[in-house]
Scaffold this motif. Sequence first.
Motif, short mmCIF file in Angstrom:
data_model
loop_
_atom_site.label_atom_id
_atom_site.label_comp_id
_atom_site.label_asym_id
_atom_site.label_seq_id
_atom_site.Cartn_x
_atom_site.Cartn_y
_atom_site.Cartn_z
N LYS A 185 76.42 62.16 15.25
CA LYS A 185 76.49 63.56 14.82
C LYS A 185 75.23 64.30 15.24
CE LYS A 185 78.14 64.36 10.75
NZ LYS A 185 78.31 64.46 9.27
N PHE A 186 75.41 65.57 15.61
CA PHE A 186 74.31 66.45 15.98
C PHE A 186 74.21 67.57 14.96
CE2 PHE A 186 72.88 70.43 17.92
CZ PHE A 186 71.65 70.07 18.42
N LYS A 187 72.98 67.89 14.53
CA LYS A 187 72.76 68.99 13.58
C LYS A 187 71.63 69.89 14.06
CE LYS A 187 74.14 66.51 9.35
NZ LYS A 187 73.72 66.15 7.96
N GLN A 188 71.82 71.20 13.85
CA GLN A 188 70.78 72.17 14.14
C GLN A 188 70.70 73.16 12.99
OE1 GLN A 188 68.40 72.69 16.90
NE2 GLN A 188 67.70 73.82 15.11
N LEU A 189 69.52 73.26 12.38
CA LEU A 189 69.30 74.15 11.26
C LEU A 189 68.16 75.11 11.57
CD1 LEU A 189 69.70 74.90 8.19
CD2 LEU A 189 67.93 73.19 7.71
N MET A 208 70.96 79.61 9.65
CA MET A 208 72.05 79.21 10.52
C MET A 208 72.14 77.70 10.51
SD MET A 208 72.84 79.07 14.53
CE MET A 208 72.16 77.45 14.47
N ASN A 209 73.30 77.16 10.17
CA ASN A 209 73.49 75.71 10.06
C ASN A 209 74.66 75.30 10.94
OD1 ASN A 209 73.29 73.07 9.29
ND2 ASN A 209 74.02 73.38 7.21
N PHE A 210 74.38 74.45 11.94
CA PHE A 210 75.41 73.99 12.87
C PHE A 210 75.47 72.47 12.84
CE2 PHE A 210 76.46 72.41 17.17
CZ PHE A 210 77.74 72.92 17.30
N GLU A 211 76.68 71.91 12.70
CA GLU A 211 76.88 70.47 12.72
C GLU A 211 78.12 70.16 13.56
OE1 GLU A 211 77.15 68.67 8.91
OE2 GLU A 211 75.48 69.82 8.05
N THR A 212 78.04 69.09 14.36
CA THR A 212 79.19 68.67 15.13
C THR A 212 79.15 67.17 15.37
OG1 THR A 212 80.49 69.12 17.15
CG2 THR A 212 78.10 69.02 17.40
N GLU A 213 80.31 66.56 15.39
CA GLU A 213 80.42 65.13 15.70
C GLU A 213 80.46 64.96 17.21
OE1 GLU A 213 83.62 63.21 13.74
OE2 GLU A 213 82.99 63.80 11.72
N ILE A 214 79.49 64.21 17.75
CA ILE A 214 79.47 63.94 19.18
C ILE A 214 80.52 62.89 19.50
CG2 ILE A 214 78.04 63.19 21.11
CD1 ILE A 214 75.60 64.02 19.45
N THR A 215 80.53 61.82 18.72
CA THR A 215 81.55 60.78 18.81
C THR A 215 81.94 60.42 17.37
OG1 THR A 215 80.00 58.90 18.72
CG2 THR A 215 80.45 59.87 20.90
N ASP A 216 82.80 59.44 17.22
CA ASP A 216 83.18 59.01 15.87
C ASP A 216 82.01 58.42 15.10
OD1 ASP A 216 85.76 59.79 16.35
OD2 ASP A 216 86.47 57.79 16.93
N ASN A 217 80.96 57.98 15.83
CA ASN A 217 79.82 57.32 15.19
C ASN A 217 78.50 58.07 15.34
OD1 ASN A 217 81.34 54.99 14.33
ND2 ASN A 217 81.34 54.33 16.47
#
Length: 246
Positions: free
Chosen positions: A184-188, A173-182
């Motif tokens: 990023k959060f990732k969970q693998l 399971m791979n999850f990525e999201t931009e918190i702000t323009d600068n």
Amino acid sequence: MKKLLTATVILMAAPFAAHAGADFVKGDRTFAADAELGATVTTGNTETTSLKGRLDMKHELGNWENQYLLEALYKEDSGEETGKRYYGLVQGNYKFSDVNYMFANANHEIDPFTGFDSKSTISAGYGHKFVDTEKTTLAIEVGPGYQYKRLDDESAAEAGYDTEDSWVAHGVMNFETEITDNSKFKQLFVADYGESLEGRSETSITANIVGALAMKFAVIVRYNSEPLDDKKSTDTETNMTLLYSF
């Protein structure tokens, strides 16, 4: 692993719709890479050395999305080696559509502090992007695999054999999201279930400093339900590294 497969079935039954899909390699390029480096050195009453390096490369080629990953970790305390790990991965995804693909994965790890000289895993199967937007992606992969391990001399003498191999059920399971323009959060999450359950979780936050240079904070947890004698089932790693994208 049963929980992972159950969650996968539930997600596959959910009516997700993907809009404005994220590029595997952003922009008009077909190749991109992230290089990480972190180090800690102390001298005086305490003498320690810790080095962490990582190179993550992505390549688009027609319907193929390919990833190449290299990692290295080294630790020393008062002249004694206390940690060493080398890891390499190659994965190719063949896209049937923007959200559906088949994957083939091969990885090799050297970590003598687990009692194994090396561990190799190959797997293949089906992947689906349940969320695929410019800022957020959630992908799950499932399929069969094969795992081969070689014990070190000491562990082989105690166990009475020098290799282990088994078929495994492979899930990611791979999850990525931009918190702000600068940032990023990732969970693998990665799980291989065969004669034992082996899992890996990597949680990270990346924040841009200037231009292509960023700071990355990561927590990595490795789990083995049946470790060798005198070895622990869980290893954790926390590190802060500089990341350069090119």
